[in-house]
Design an enzyme around this catalytic site. Structure first.
Site, PDB file in Angstrom:
ATOM      1  N   GLU A   1      30.678 -20.491  10.560  1.00 34.66           N
ATOM      2  CA  GLU A   1      30.811 -19.550   9.444  1.00 34.66           C
ATOM      3  C   GLU A   1      31.308 -18.189   9.952  1.00 34.66           C
ATOM      4  O   GLU A   1      31.061 -17.837  11.111  1.00 34.66           O
ATOM      5  CB  GLU A   1      29.450 -19.360   8.762  1.00 34.66           C
TER       6      GLU A   1
ATOM      7  N   HIS B   1      35.676 -21.004   7.127  1.00 37.03           N
ATOM      8  CA  HIS B   1      34.908 -21.743   8.137  1.00 37.03           C
ATOM      9  C   HIS B   1      35.614 -23.056   8.495  1.00 37.03           C
ATOM     10  O   HIS B   1      36.347 -23.623   7.689  1.00 37.03           O
ATOM     11  CB  HIS B   1      33.451 -21.966   7.700  1.00 37.03           C
TER      12      HIS B   1
ATOM     13  N   ASN C   1      35.876 -19.601   2.740  1.00 34.98           N
ATOM     14  CA  ASN C   1      35.589 -18.397   3.532  1.00 34.98           C
ATOM     15  C   ASN C   1      36.197 -18.478   4.934  1.00 34.98           C
ATOM     16  O   ASN C   1      35.976 -17.612   5.760  1.00 34.98           O
ATOM     17  CB  ASN C   1      34.073 -18.167   3.626  1.00 34.98           C
TER      18      ASN C   1
ATOM     19  N   ASP D   1      30.129 -32.152  12.106  1.00 35.86           N
ATOM     20  CA  ASP D   1      28.830 -31.544  11.811  1.00 35.86           C
ATOM     21  C   ASP D   1      27.908 -32.529  11.109  1.00 35.86           C
ATOM     22  O   ASP D   1      28.334 -33.593  10.669  1.00 35.86           O
ATOM     23  CB  ASP D   1      29.013 -30.258  10.985  1.00 35.86           C
TER      24      ASP D   1
HETATM   25  P1  PGA Z   1      36.060 -29.220   1.057  1.00 34.81           P
HETATM   26  O1  PGA Z   1      35.304 -28.539   2.274  1.00 34.81           O
HETATM   27  O2  PGA Z   1      36.997 -30.209   1.648  1.00 34.81           O
HETATM   28  O3  PGA Z   1      34.962 -29.909   0.267  1.00 34.81           O
HETATM   29  O4  PGA Z   1      36.740 -28.134   0.308  1.00 34.81           O
HETATM   30  C1  PGA Z   1      36.025 -28.166   3.395  1.00 34.81           C
HETATM   31  C2  PGA Z   1      35.131 -27.444   4.355  1.00 34.81           C
HETATM   32  O5  PGA Z   1      34.209 -26.747   3.903  1.00 34.81           O
HETATM   33  O6  PGA Z   1      35.359 -27.550   5.570  1.00 34.81           O
END
Ligand code: PGA
Length: 258
Positions: free
Chosen positions: A143, A138, A136, A67
């Protein structure tokens, strides 16, 4: 799904780095899908250390990042291109023209998403997709929602995702872009193999749901249960809410097959 549990995030990162380097040695034209965020930082450190020891050659590798934010320049310190350059690309011999990103500054974002999908196809598809996971559920910026987009698409970021990224924007939530482009669920699910990594207690709940809960668009990562070649790499904290039956000890971490 194969679940491997490590004592520390460094051990996890080192095991995955070893696996990536082995893939590279067996397949010099490897096509890698890469994540950003805090979780993969120890992995990138381990890959850089192995490269410095002469273990890896990235000259024929293509990379595709999951992304990118909309509306900021690739050179902006908060862009995912900057992140990748700082943590991996400038330390290894990957060719810049083989590091592929969705362009969040493109005039026509739909056309940009189609271009990116086409580029993945022309590279022969993603061999190994590495993923983090949001609290969450994702993956990429897919999302939780009633419906998910199959292919690369424009995403309106949730407040939770923007907060989680504020650290990359000097801690200022107002500076975090409100939109991003992200690979879709089909883009991810078409990878030949997938490794999801998660560390820390705050990921324990979502990992238990991802691995053992219902397959639902409300937890995008749960769709990985449908893929035939997925490994979930966890530290003890992230694994702390998994039911313990079926967990056996083996070299390179405890292995839990589902
Ligand atoms: P993080 O994010 O490694 O900073 O916890 C992971 C994500 O949101 O895919």
């Amino acid at each position: 799904m194969k679940i491997r549990i490590f004592r520390t995030e460094e051990q996890l990162a080192d095991a995955l780095a070893r696996c990536v380097v082995q893939h590279l040695q067996e397949q010099p034209k490897l096509v890698l899908g890469l994540p950003t965020g805090r979780t993969p930082l120890p992995l990138y450190r381990a890959l850089v250390a192995r490269h410095a020891k002469g273990e890896s050659d990235y000259s024929n590798v293509d990379t595709f990042n999951l992304d990118e934010f909309v509306g900021i320049a690739p050179s902006h310190p908060g862009s995912y291109r900057s992140y990748m350059s700082e943590h991996l690309f400038r330390h290894v011999n990957v060719s810049r023209r083989r590091t592929h990103f969705l362009d969040g500054q493109a005039k026509d974002l739909d056309a940009e998403c189609a271009r990116f999908e086409d580029r993945i196809l022309r590279a022969g598809g993603i061999d190994l997709q590495i993923l983090g996971i949001g609290e969450n559920g994702h993956i990429g910026f897919n999302e939780p929602a009633a419906e998910l987009s199959p292919w690369s698409h424009l995403v309106k970021l949730t407040l939770a995702s923007r907060r989680a990224n504020a650290g990359f924007f000097g801690g200022k939530l107002t500076d975090v872009p409100k939109e991003a482009l992200s690979m879709g669920m089909s883009t991810i699910m078409h990878a030949r193999s997938i490794v999801l990594m998660a560390t820390g207690k705050r990921k324990a709940e979502i990992i238990a749901k991802t691995v053992s809960g219902a397959i639902t668009t409300r937890i995008p990562a749960s769709l990985l249960q449908l893929h035939s070649k997925v490994e979930i790499l966890l530290d003890e904290d992230a694994a702390s809410k998994l039911r313990s039956e079926g967990v056996v000890t083996s070299r390179g971490g405890r292995v839990h097959e589902r």
